[in-house]
Design a protein around this motif. Structure first.
Motif, PDB file in Angstrom:
ATOM      1  N   ARG A 272     -10.749  -7.636  -8.956  1.00  0.00           N
ATOM      2  CA  ARG A 272     -10.152  -7.590  -7.612  1.00  0.00           C
ATOM      3  C   ARG A 272      -8.868  -8.423  -7.593  1.00  0.00           C
ATOM      4  N   ALA A 273      -8.909  -9.579  -8.269  1.00  0.00           N
ATOM      5  CA  ALA A 273      -7.726 -10.448  -8.304  1.00  0.00           C
ATOM      6  C   ALA A 273      -6.573  -9.740  -9.019  1.00  0.00           C
ATOM      7  N   VAL A 274      -6.899  -9.007 -10.091  1.00  0.00           N
ATOM      8  CA  VAL A 274      -5.867  -8.289 -10.850  1.00  0.00           C
ATOM      9  C   VAL A 274      -5.185  -7.258  -9.945  1.00  0.00           C
ATOM     10  N   ASP A 275      -5.984  -6.442  -9.258  1.00  0.00           N
ATOM     11  CA  ASP A 275      -5.400  -5.397  -8.407  1.00  0.00           C
ATOM     12  C   ASP A 275      -4.653  -5.992  -7.214  1.00  0.00           C
ATOM     13  N   GLU A 276      -5.189  -7.078  -6.672  1.00  0.00           N
ATOM     14  CA  GLU A 276      -4.501  -7.704  -5.537  1.00  0.00           C
ATOM     15  C   GLU A 276      -3.154  -8.280  -5.985  1.00  0.00           C
ATOM     16  N   ALA A 277      -3.123  -8.847  -7.197  1.00  0.00           N
ATOM     17  CA  ALA A 277      -1.845  -9.388  -7.700  1.00  0.00           C
ATOM     18  C   ALA A 277      -0.827  -8.259  -7.858  1.00  0.00           C
ATOM     19  N   LEU A 278      -1.301  -7.089  -8.317  1.00  0.00           N
ATOM     20  CA  LEU A 278      -0.376  -5.964  -8.508  1.00  0.00           C
ATOM     21  C   LEU A 278       0.082  -5.382  -7.170  1.00  0.00           C
ATOM     22  N   ARG A 279      -0.722  -5.542  -6.140  1.00  0.00           N
ATOM     23  CA  ARG A 279      -0.277  -5.127  -4.800  1.00  0.00           C
ATOM     24  C   ARG A 279       0.716  -6.143  -4.242  1.00  0.00           C
ATOM     25  N   TRP A 280       0.335  -7.405  -4.323  1.00  0.00           N
ATOM     26  CA  TRP A 280       1.129  -8.487  -3.721  1.00  0.00           C
ATOM     27  C   TRP A 280       2.508  -8.589  -4.383  1.00  0.00           C
ATOM     28  N   VAL A 331      -7.989 -12.152  -2.494  1.00  0.00           N
ATOM     29  CA  VAL A 331      -8.793 -11.423  -3.492  1.00  0.00           C
ATOM     30  C   VAL A 331     -10.055 -10.790  -2.895  1.00  0.00           C
ATOM     31  N   THR A 332     -10.264 -11.001  -1.590  1.00  0.00           N
ATOM     32  CA  THR A 332     -11.479 -10.433  -0.979  1.00  0.00           C
ATOM     33  C   THR A 332     -11.132  -9.437   0.124  1.00  0.00           C
ATOM     34  N   ARG A 333     -10.058  -8.706  -0.036  1.00  0.00           N
ATOM     35  CA  ARG A 333      -9.712  -7.672   0.963  1.00  0.00           C
ATOM     36  C   ARG A 333     -10.853  -6.666   1.037  1.00  0.00           C
ATOM     37  N   PRO A 334     -11.147  -6.180   2.247  1.00  0.00           N
ATOM     38  CA  PRO A 334     -12.295  -5.268   2.369  1.00  0.00           C
ATOM     39  C   PRO A 334     -12.138  -4.002   1.531  1.00  0.00           C
ATOM     40  N   ARG A 335     -10.881  -3.469   1.457  1.00  0.00           N
ATOM     41  CA  ARG A 335     -10.701  -2.258   0.640  1.00  0.00           C
ATOM     42  C   ARG A 335      -9.721  -2.578  -0.483  1.00  0.00           C
ATOM     43  N   PRO A 336     -10.034  -2.137  -1.722  1.00  0.00           N
ATOM     44  CA  PRO A 336      -9.100  -2.446  -2.814  1.00  0.00           C
ATOM     45  C   PRO A 336      -7.759  -1.754  -2.587  1.00  0.00           C
ATOM     46  N   PRO A 337      -6.679  -2.358  -3.077  1.00  0.00           N
ATOM     47  CA  PRO A 337      -5.350  -1.747  -2.914  1.00  0.00           C
ATOM     48  C   PRO A 337      -5.272  -0.380  -3.573  1.00  0.00           C
TER      49      PRO A 337
END
Ligand code: HEM
Length: 402
Positions: A272-280, A331-337
């Motif tokens: 989740r942290a990986v995908d959130e970093a790529l969104r952010w 890193v805890t967004r309800p829906r993944p990016p």
């Protein structure tokens, strides 16, 4: 000059990318599909490159909002992907339809999630552990200088099948220098490749080069020229992206210790942290071109054939109608990016590799560098755009290994 040298050189002047994100938010609100002309100073667009982006006399627009970007990138019926105008021959990047599908299939299995499990164990982890060995006992390090700027080049070089002795030359090619990716750079790459492709044809190895020399498309083996095109694509696509992506992942966690603590306490949050970093902070180029081949509508505007649209992926990643508090790293967004690796037939072919590298980097650093944190004696890292967006340094402290 390599990108890390450039980042350091420009550190004082280069714009904090967050200023760009604020400008892009303004465009999302005011003009979701914005027409660009030569006089325009639209952020993220260099007016001088306008002529190269759109055929002369044809319109050029930027799509800023999430759903419009997704529509344009996904819709292969109304849009095709134009290739870089300087490139003499085609690569996947400029192919469309069946031709694109057939050529893409050549590498799909080798870059699948199943293949990545093996690559993670045999290539990614050993390379990263070797680099971490270099500073784990010291108690401090610059993770950009000593880690993120190195492992992606070793990984993709090893996966292709080039020897460690070729590493410096390989890095020189992965960083094309001031002229960028142009015909002169292609010539240098071809010179490097010729003897290596010849050797692989004589004795194909168990690597991507071996796979390419054995591959057939529509019943024909790949010509040298076609083979070079795959390699020309993989060298820049497979290295700088994960270098910047992993630097941004670590910056996100180090700058937000509450989020870092959540990940430390729950390994399940690593992906989740990986995908959130790529969104952010998406490291890839901010926008991707598509050209209309059929009349269609985007954001209420009729788009006629020949019109070029820049689908602004970074702006799409921060769309406030899709993400609550889009500028926050959470890193805890309800829906993944969604869409961080693009959409549709051209979506990133290396996404499983990129994710495997970023996950492994984080897990190994967490395991081997206890109490990892920013070094307060250095300025806080700032993510700046020099080609891709990433910090020039990440000075950290940790409990040294004994
Ligand atoms: C964090 C790292 C990465 C990001 C954010 C990223 C992002 C993207 C995006 C957004 C596209 C779509 C472009 C478009 O639709 O016009 C793309 C395409 C592509 N990427 Fe990645 N990428 C990353 C890593 C990699 C890696 C490690 C490889 C190595 C194999 C790779 C290989 C490719 C290729 C070959 C394409 C072209 C696919 C096609 O046109 O069919 N990428 N990437």
């Amino acid at each position: 000059m390599s990108r890390i040298e450039l980042l350091k050189h420009l550190e004082a002047d280069a714009l904090d990318i967050e200023i760009r994100y604020l400008e892009w938010a303004d465009h999302r609100a005011r003009c979701p599909l914005e027409k660009v002309d030569e006089a325009s100073s639209t952020p993220g667009m260099d007016p001088s490159s306008y002529a190269a982006m759109a055929p002369s006399g044809e319109d050029l627009y930027i799509a800023w909002r999430h759903d419009d970007v997704a529509q344009v990138m996904r819709d292969a019926e109304h849009f095709m992907k134009p290739g870089p105008p300087w490139r003499k021959t085609k690569t996947l990047l400029s192919m469309n339809g069946d031709e694109h599908r057939h050529y893409r299939q050549v590498l799909e299995d080798a870059l699948s999630p199943r293949a990545m499990a093996e690559v993670e164990a045999s290539i990614i982890s050993p390379i990263m552990n070797r680099l971490i060995d270099g500073f784990a006992t010291r108690g401090h390090a610059d993770l950009v200088e000593e880690f993120t700027s190195h492992f992606p080049f070793h990984v993709i070089r090893t996966m292709i099948g080039f020897d460690e002795r070729d590493h410096d030359e390989f890095i020189g090619l992965a960083y094309p220098g001031a002229g960028g990716l142009n015909a002169e750079w292609e010539g240098r790459v071809a010179e490097f490749l010729a003897p290596r492709v010849e050797a692989a044809r004589a004795e194909p190895g168990d690597d991507l080069l071996g796979l390419l020399v054995r591959a057939e498309v529509d019943g024909h083996p790949l010509s040298d020229e076609e083979l070079y095109q795959y390699l020309l694509l993989l060298i820049p696509a497979g290295a700088d992206t994960t270098f910047a992506g992993t630097s941004n992942l670590l910056a996100g966690l180090l700058l937000h210790p509450d989020q870092f603590d959540l990940v430390r306490g729950d390994d399940g949050l690593v992906p989740r942290a990986v995908d959130e970093a790529l969104r952010w902070q998406n490291p890839a180029a901010t926008s991707f071109l598509r050209r209309a081949i059929e009349e269609t509508e985007v954001a209420g505007t009729v788009v006629t054939p020949g019109t070029t649209i820049c689908a602004h992926l970074s702006s799409h990643n921060r769309d406030e109608t899709k993400y609550e508090a889009p500028d926050a790293f959470c890193v805890t967004r309800p829906r993944p990016p969604r869409g961080i690796f693009g959409y549709g037939p051209h979506a990133c072919l290396g996404k499983h590799l990129a994710r495997a590298e970023m996950r492994t980097a984080l897990r190994l650093l967490l395991r081997r560098l206890p109490n990892l944190r920013l070094d307060p004696d250095f300025p806080r890292p700032i993510i700046r755009a020099v080609g891709f967006a990433s910090p020039a340094s990440l000075h950290v402290l940790f409990d040294p290994a004994t």
